[in-house]
Every structure is written in structure tokens, then in C-alpha cells.
Enzyme design. Structure first.
Site, PDB file in Angstrom:
ATOM      1  N   GLU A  52       0.894  -1.151   0.000  1.00  0.00           N
ATOM      2  CA  GLU A  52       0.000   0.000   0.000  1.00  0.00           C
ATOM      3  C   GLU A  52       0.938   1.207   0.000  1.00  0.00           C
ATOM      4  O   GLU A  52       2.167   1.044  -0.037  1.00  0.00           O
ATOM      5  CB  GLU A  52      -0.918  -0.022   1.231  1.00  0.00           C
ATOM      6  CG  GLU A  52      -1.881  -1.211   1.199  1.00  0.00           C
ATOM      7  CD  GLU A  52      -3.002  -1.145   2.221  1.00  0.00           C
ATOM      8  OE1 GLU A  52      -3.396  -0.041   2.605  1.00  0.00           O
ATOM      9  OE2 GLU A  52      -3.494  -2.203   2.625  1.00  0.00           O
ATOM     10  N   ARG A  96     -13.525  -7.263  -3.083  1.00  0.00           N
ATOM     11  CA  ARG A  96     -12.478  -7.150  -2.056  1.00  0.00           C
ATOM     12  C   ARG A  96     -13.075  -7.335  -0.673  1.00  0.00           C
ATOM     13  O   ARG A  96     -14.161  -6.838  -0.389  1.00  0.00           O
ATOM     14  CB  ARG A  96     -11.804  -5.764  -2.112  1.00  0.00           C
ATOM     15  CG  ARG A  96     -11.374  -5.300  -3.483  1.00  0.00           C
ATOM     16  CD  ARG A  96     -10.327  -6.188  -4.134  1.00  0.00           C
ATOM     17  NE  ARG A  96      -9.138  -6.386  -3.326  1.00  0.00           N
ATOM     18  CZ  ARG A  96      -8.137  -5.532  -3.203  1.00  0.00           C
ATOM     19  NH1 ARG A  96      -8.181  -4.381  -3.816  1.00  0.00           N
ATOM     20  NH2 ARG A  96      -7.085  -5.823  -2.465  1.00  0.00           N
TER      21      ARG A  96
END
Length: 276
Positions: free
Chosen positions: A3, A255
DNA sequence: AGACGATGCGGAC
DNA sequence: TCCGCCTCGTCTT
């Protein structure tokens, strides 16, 4: 782990190794060796959201997006110039005593530095959550655009054109900390709640820049060595660390989102402060 | 040894 | 909204 915090951490470390030094090796997948950049010095390494940029002199920049499977590895520079490592890597560069090898990247390319501002991926990014003082107001504004305001808040904050750098782990963690149910549409939240979501994301991600392992639960709340480091992410069925309710999982646009059904209630659409 | 799922993204439907 | 990516760590057999 890629991320935004991971990419920024890599950029910082890579910059310390490479900036101000001259390239002794450079290879880019699909491009191969780059004669034009032989001996060029590295001017800057930076992260923008989840993209890593390495700027060279002579007007070229390397852009790397790891996707889900990409990795960077740092090794001592090999005497042979690392030709072997370079041959199958997504990207390979050496300047000074260390070599950086990228494997499995989603996208790697050499771009003219002057064309970066018009780059189809970079130009659409929302403000970076890892900027020193990120433009929270602009993020909230983007989240309120017609295409976004009716979407679930969880999917909206993952959209890199709203704010950049946030991924699936922080998505769940931030909404837990703010007590917001992930399926609520953006328009059901007060503007102040959206501000707090992005501010908390900024704080969590910034705190993790200096850590080896990502964590969101403060050390003082982790009595044992194996106490969870994350509030809800990947903890389906385990007790919420605040109220012991079983952590639930929701699949949104493919997700997983993890949340506590007690701490994050759907009907908290009537939240403190004004409603938009 | 094999199955499963993942941090991200874009294209197909 | 769903799937594929063909990679890798973790868990199950």
C-alpha cells in the site's frame, strides 16, 4: 504489503542508497539495458500514492507500480554488474554499493520526466495520504463527486483518484477506528466524518513509515507478543479488540472488508454533526 | 505436496 | 460487478 506506506518506505530507503550516485547498471523489463542512461546520476526517488518514481539526469524517470505481487529487494551490488539478476527482473538498478531488484511488478516503464505530469495513471491520482500535510479538503471534495457519493464509503476511499495510497488493509482499519459501517454510502456521512476518515488514514500510514511491520493497534494495547497488530483486518470470527463481538467480513466489489458489527453500525447514518 | 488466498488493477460483461 | 493475473507466503493434507 504494497500500500502507499510500503512504497514510501521503499522510496526513502532507495533514495538514501542511490541519490547523488551514478548508475553502474540499469535494466528495465521489455526495454533491457538503456545505453542512453549509462553512468547517469540518480537525482531523486519519490513515491506518489502506490507509484514509485526514480528520476535520473538527462530527463528520464523510471515508474514502477508493484500491483499485488511485485517486490523490491536490496542486495550488495554484485561485481559483474548484476547482468544475471537483471535479465529476469522487472527492473534492476545499481548506483554505489547497493543494487535494487524489482520482481513481479505490475507495471514498469521509462518515461520522459517532462511528460510525467500528463501521465495517464499519475495525473488522475487524488492527493497523496502520505504527504506531510495532505489536502484533506480536496479528498473530501473528490469523494462527493457524482460518481462517488452513492458508492459504499469503503470502496470510495480505496479509489486512487479520490485519495492515493490507501489500500485494502487501511480501508478496514480506518473505518473501524472511526466507527463507520463500510457499506454506508458516502452521502450518508457528515462531511466531518469523511475528514476524520482521511485524517486517521494519514496518521496511521505516517506512523507506519518508520516501522518494519504495519500495525494499527498501539503497543500499550497489546499485552502479549502475539496480540493482534491490526484491529479487524483478516480477523473474521475473532473477537473485536474493543467489545469482543465476532469480527465480520463483507465482500465489496470483489475485495474483503473486515469490520465489527457492534462498533460500526449501519444505522449510524445519523451521526454527530451536520448531515451534508 | 497441494490448496488457498492476498496487499491492486483493469478489462470484460 | 466479477474475474484473471501465474506470484508467494501460509495453512492443510
Amino acid at each position: 504489503m504494497p500500500e502507499g506506506d510500503t512504497i514510501h518506505r521503499i522510496a526513502r530507503r532507495m533514495g538514501k542508497d542511490l541519490v547523488g550516485r551514478s548508475l553502474t547498471a540499469l535494466a528495465v523489463q521489455e526495454v533491457g539495458a538503456v545505453p542512453e542512461l549509462e553512468g547517469a546520476s540518480v537525482e531523486k526517488v519519490e513515491a506518489r500514492g502506490k507509484h514509485l518514481l526514480v528520476h535520473f539526469e538527462r530527463g528520464w524517470s523510471l515508474r514502477v507500480h508493484l500491483g499485488m505481487k511485485g517486490r523490491w529487494r536490496r542486495t550488495p551490488a554484485s561485481p559483474g554488474g548484476g547482468r544475471h539478476a537483471a535479465s529476469r527482473a522487472s527492473a534492476y538498478l545499481t548506483a554505489g554499493p547497493f543494487a535494487w531488484t524489482c520482481a513481479g511488478a505490475y507495471q514498469v516503464e521509462l518515461v520522459r520526466t517532462g511528460h510525467l505530469s500528463a501521465h495517464p495513471r499519475l495525473s488522475r491520482l487524488g492527493p497523496d495520504l502520505l504527504a506531510p500535510s495532505p489536502d484533506i479538503a480536496a479528498m473530501v471534495r473528490r469523494a462527493s463527486f457524482p460518481g462517488h457519493r452513492d458508492r459504499a464509503v469503503a470502496t470510495c476511499i480505496m479509489d486512487q483518484t479520490v485519495a492515493s495510497g490507501l489500500g485494502n488493509v487501511y480501508k478496514s482499519e480506518v473505518l473501524f477506528l472511526e466507527g463507520i459501517h463500510p457499506a454506508l454510502p458516502v452521502h450518508a456521512l457528515a462531511q466531518n466524518d469523511m475528514e476524520k476518515v482521511f485524517e486517521t488514514a494519514h496518521k496511521l500510514m505516517t506512523d507506519n513509515l518508520s516501522r518494519r511491520r504495519r500495525e494499527t493497534v498501539p503497543l500499550t494495547l497489546r499485552p502479549w507478543a502475539n496480540s493482534p497488530r491490526l484491529w479487524v483486518y483478516r480477523r473474521e470470527g475473532d473477537p473485536c479488540l474493543r467489545c469482543r463481538t465476532a469480527v465480520a467480513r463483507l465482500v465489496q466489489e470483489g475485495r474483503s472488508t473486515y469490520f465489527c458489527p457492534s462498533c460500526q453500525r449501519r444505522d449510524q447514518g445519523q451521526r454527530t454533526g451536520t448531515r451534508e
